[in-house]
Motif scaffolding. Structure first.
Motif, PDB file in Angstrom:
ATOM      1  N   LEU A  50       0.673  -1.413   0.441  1.00  0.00           N
ATOM      2  CA  LEU A  50       0.078   0.092   0.006  1.00  0.00           C
ATOM      3  C   LEU A  50       0.935   0.872  -0.072  1.00  0.00           C
ATOM      4  O   LEU A  50       1.255   1.667   0.551  1.00  0.00           O
ATOM      5  CB  LEU A  50      -0.793   0.157   1.744  1.00  0.00           C
ATOM      6  CG  LEU A  50      -2.045   1.164   0.984  1.00  0.00           C
ATOM      7  CD1 LEU A  50      -3.063   0.649  -0.051  1.00  0.00           C
ATOM      8  CD2 LEU A  50      -2.919   0.852   2.991  1.00  0.00           C
ATOM      9  N   PRO A  51       0.709   2.222  -0.471  1.00  0.00           N
ATOM     10  CA  PRO A  51       1.224   3.390  -0.743  1.00  0.00           C
ATOM     11  C   PRO A  51       1.625   4.275   0.640  1.00  0.00           C
ATOM     12  O   PRO A  51       0.399   4.108   0.911  1.00  0.00           O
ATOM     13  CB  PRO A  51       0.437   4.502  -1.232  1.00  0.00           C
ATOM     14  CG  PRO A  51      -0.146   3.644  -2.609  1.00  0.00           C
ATOM     15  CD  PRO A  51      -0.497   2.498  -2.001  1.00  0.00           C
ATOM     16  N   VAL A  52       2.675   4.544   0.736  1.00  0.00           N
ATOM     17  CA  VAL A  52       2.795   5.985   2.448  1.00  0.00           C
ATOM     18  C   VAL A  52       2.210   6.629   1.795  1.00  0.00           C
ATOM     19  O   VAL A  52       0.895   7.434   3.576  1.00  0.00           O
ATOM     20  CB  VAL A  52       4.173   5.992   2.612  1.00  0.00           C
ATOM     21  CG1 VAL A  52       4.657   6.547   3.474  1.00  0.00           C
ATOM     22  CG2 VAL A  52       5.118   4.873   2.983  1.00  0.00           C
ATOM     23  N   ARG A  53       1.420   7.277   1.137  1.00  0.00           N
ATOM     24  CA  ARG A  53       0.989   8.640   0.964  1.00  0.00           C
ATOM     25  C   ARG A  53      -0.698   8.381   1.172  1.00  0.00           C
ATOM     26  O   ARG A  53      -0.623   9.162   2.197  1.00  0.00           O
ATOM     27  CB  ARG A  53       0.852   8.650  -0.217  1.00  0.00           C
ATOM     28  CG  ARG A  53      -0.371   9.920  -0.923  1.00  0.00           C
ATOM     29  CD  ARG A  53      -0.468  10.206  -2.451  1.00  0.00           C
ATOM     30  NE  ARG A  53      -1.355  10.241  -2.989  1.00  0.00           N
ATOM     31  CZ  ARG A  53      -2.088   9.619  -3.912  1.00  0.00           C
ATOM     32  NH1 ARG A  53      -2.191   8.701  -4.283  1.00  0.00           N
ATOM     33  NH2 ARG A  53      -3.509  10.396  -4.442  1.00  0.00           N
ATOM     34  N   THR A  54      -1.083   6.458   0.837  1.00  0.00           N
ATOM     35  CA  THR A  54      -2.448   6.456   1.786  1.00  0.00           C
ATOM     36  C   THR A  54      -2.271   6.279   3.011  1.00  0.00           C
ATOM     37  O   THR A  54      -3.375   7.351   3.347  1.00  0.00           O
ATOM     38  CB  THR A  54      -3.077   5.035   0.959  1.00  0.00           C
ATOM     39  OG1 THR A  54      -2.442   5.429  -0.269  1.00  0.00           O
ATOM     40  CG2 THR A  54      -4.313   4.709   1.271  1.00  0.00           C
TER      41      THR A  54
END
Length: 611
Positions: A62-66
């Motif tokens: 999962l993207p860290v941004r999310t």
């Protein structure tokens, strides 16, 4: 009795009835998700994180941004900075459009196993970030033996190039998260007219975990935590210390048209944040935050820097010298044992409560604040004898002859020198062979004329032996041999940590220090309120120094956004126009802000009021 119109309409009456509570989760609007996501992109931390995670083994996940957006949403809606709260919001509170932006799968109708799998993806994404930024990844869920923990904790203090690089990258991410909100306020023009005054403070950040156990020889789970002692407290708080900078505002001095009012109208945002072990790098952390604020490219001015007694214990090279070289003028407070005479300089001038003074200043004036307790300092304005002694000090202080240059160097002048001397000194007249003043007629009804006359000025007390047998000029202090001296940052040696740019406890100091401290305490009160509450470790349960740094930066990010929202709700254009009108002269110019010496700047520094 007239029946309301809604009662006569059954459809309207039905809509007025209270609706039963539903189990359906609230839906977060896409606009809020987009706002926080845009600010994260504007901060510039996402490219730094992606570059650091590039090439790591295993799937991308999962993207860290999310995860960061989920944490910001959890903080915004008052849930805290816990990964469990971020998971619940990402899984059940987003609209399809926002889920597509963040790469979140649609879990509507999904079974328990699918939800559990997604929650693990959230935790693994955040763990991937903290592992990449940790100088020495160790066990975070159990108490390690003291010897093993000391090796891991040393990675936060040593000079290993890789450790230094990771610590700097972590701090850069924290700085950018805070400064992006300052950039937002600056872009909206909310810092227009702000003179650059800053309040510095160190606040405790309590830890969820127990302190080390000497009996069992076990370290704490928070390996770099320690005991933070607030001013006047006998019991410490186990955790970390957060250095915070606040956009402060001084007051107009007495005698001005707006006496007692704030000089500028702006939101008191947090301008910088550094998380560290209590008692370590107090001064350097503040200087780092000031340096990042100046290097962010916003063009903000450097004004007064108000700091409490924790900063007068710092070595000059760690706080006072670099702060002055950044263009700030210091306004300080002192511990009880540091008040009064603080030392003498190579030029012979005395350092009295942070101000350089004549070597022959009378002893009652020198020791007016010696051993003065904190309660007397707080009530100094109500103590008439103390107020008179403090006012009598002013003529004996060295006068500023030249404002600081870009390096913080200033030139000071003997109080008996110049065309308008503040005192009458027989030693000065004898050394410099000044001609006796001619008798003049004085209009006793003119206060200005009587005050300017030599007979009305204080006389420097010279010992009788010196008057009968004057010493040679070489035997006198340097400040008595020549009328001016140059003071460089750090030029006073160890006592340079006490030097400040406002006369201690006098009105100019009160108008600068007290509002700044009030702004600092106001930010602390908001940060520790029920909304975010940085003082509650249950709202940031992730383990490790890296996780705590990121979560605390996200909290300050949210607090600044909340301050900006409150500011836009309470500061209307009408109120701003009234403030500008009160602070604008009849010729369309705003009155200049007095310098540290009390002398207004040149006329070309006036600012034209905007419409």
């Amino acid at each position: 009795m007239t029946v309301p119109h809604a009662w006569r309409n059954t459809d309207k009456a039905r809509h007025c009835r209270p609706r039963p509570v539903t189990d359906a989760p609230p839906v977060i609007p896409d606009s809020k998700v987009g706002q926080l996501d845009t600010l994260l992109h504007d901060s510039g931390i996402l490219p730094l994180i992606d570059k650091e995670l590039e090439g790591r083994p295993g799937p991308d996940g999962l993207p860290v941004r999310t995860v960061l957006v989920g944490l910001l949403l959890a903080l915004h809606y008052g849930r805290g900075a816990n990964l469990a709260d971020a998971y619940r919001i990402l899984a059940g509170h987003l609209r399809p459009t926002a889920r597509s932006w963040l790469g979140v799968p649609d879990l509507t109708g999904a079974d328990t196993h699918a939800r559990l799998a997604f929650s693990r993806r959230v935790y693994r994404a955040f763990d991937r970030l903290t592992t990449a930024l940790d100088p020495h990844r160790g066990e975070r869920r159990r108490r390690l033996p003291a010897a093993e923990a000391a090796v891991i904790a040393a990675s936060w203090e040593d000079d290993d190039p890789e450790h230094v690089r990771r610590r700097a990258l972590l701090q850069e991410i924290s700085d950018r998260l805070v400064l992006v909100t300052v950039q937002l306020a600056h872009r909206r023009g909310l810092f227009t007219g702000w003179p650059g005054d800053v309040g510095a403070d160190t606040a405790p950040i309590p830890s969820w975990h127990h302190p080390p156990s000497r009996r069992r020889e076990l370290a704490s789970v928070d390996l770099t935590a320690g005991w933070h002692y607030c001013g006047g407290a006998e019991e410490g708080i186990f955790g970390h210390s957060a250095t915070l900078l606040v956009a402060a505002s001084r007051r107009h001095p007495d005698g001005a048209r707006q006496a007692g009012e704030r000089v500028s109208r702006h939101p008191q945002l947090a301008l910088g944040l550094v998380l560290d072990t209590p008692g370590k790098r107090v001064g350097p952390n503040t200087v780092h935050a000031l340096t990042r604020l100046a290097a962010h490219g916003l063009g903000l001015p450097a004004g007064l820097l108000a700091a409490d007694r924790a900063y007068t214990d710092q070595l000059p090279a760690h706080f006072a010298v670099p702060a002055r070289r950044l263009g700030y003028q210091l306004v300080l407070d002192y511990k009880q044992e540091h008040r009064g005479l603080q030392g003498s300089t190579a030029s012979g001038a005395l350092l009295v409560d942070g101000s350089l003074a004549c070597p022959a200043m009378p002893d009652p004036l020198i020791h007016a604040t010696t051993n003065l307790d904190d309660k007397a300092v707080r009530e100094a304005g109500d103590d008439e004898p103390l107020t008179q002694l403090l006012a009598a000090r002013t003529p004996f202080f060295l006068k500023r002859k030249q404002n600081p240059d870009p390096h913080g160097t200033i030139r000071l002048q003997c109080p008996a020198a110049g065309p308008s001397p503040a005192v009458s000194c027989a030693r000065f007249h004898q050394v410099h062979q000044t001609a006796a003043t001619r008798p003049v007629t004085v209009d006793l009804t003119n206060p200005r004329a009587t005050t300017a006359h030599t007979a009305a000025k204080p006389t420097v007390p010279i010992p009788t032996a010196e008057l009968l047998r004057p010493p040679t000029p070489e035997q006198l202090p340097k400040i008595c041999q020549q009328p001016t001296v140059t003071v460089h940052p750090g030029g006073l040696g160890k006592i340079d940590k006490f030097r400040q740019d406002r006369h201690y406890l006098q009105p100019s100091w009160q108008d600068a220090y007290r509002p700044a401290r009030a702004n600092v305490e106001g930010l602390n009160g908001r940060a520790k309120s029920h909304g975010v509450n940085i003082a509650d470790p249950a709202r940031r349960l992730a383990h490790g120094r890296v996780a705590q740094t990121i979560l605390l930066a996200l909290m300050i990010f949210t607090i600044n956004l909340d301050i900006l929202h409150s500011w836009t709700q309470t500061s209307t254009p009408i109120a701003d126009a009234e403030f500008v009108e009160r602070n604008t002269r009849s010729d369309g110019q705003r009155p200049p802000i007095s310098s540290a010496s009390g002398i207004p700047p040149p006329a070309d520094t006036l600012t034209t009021a905007t419409t």
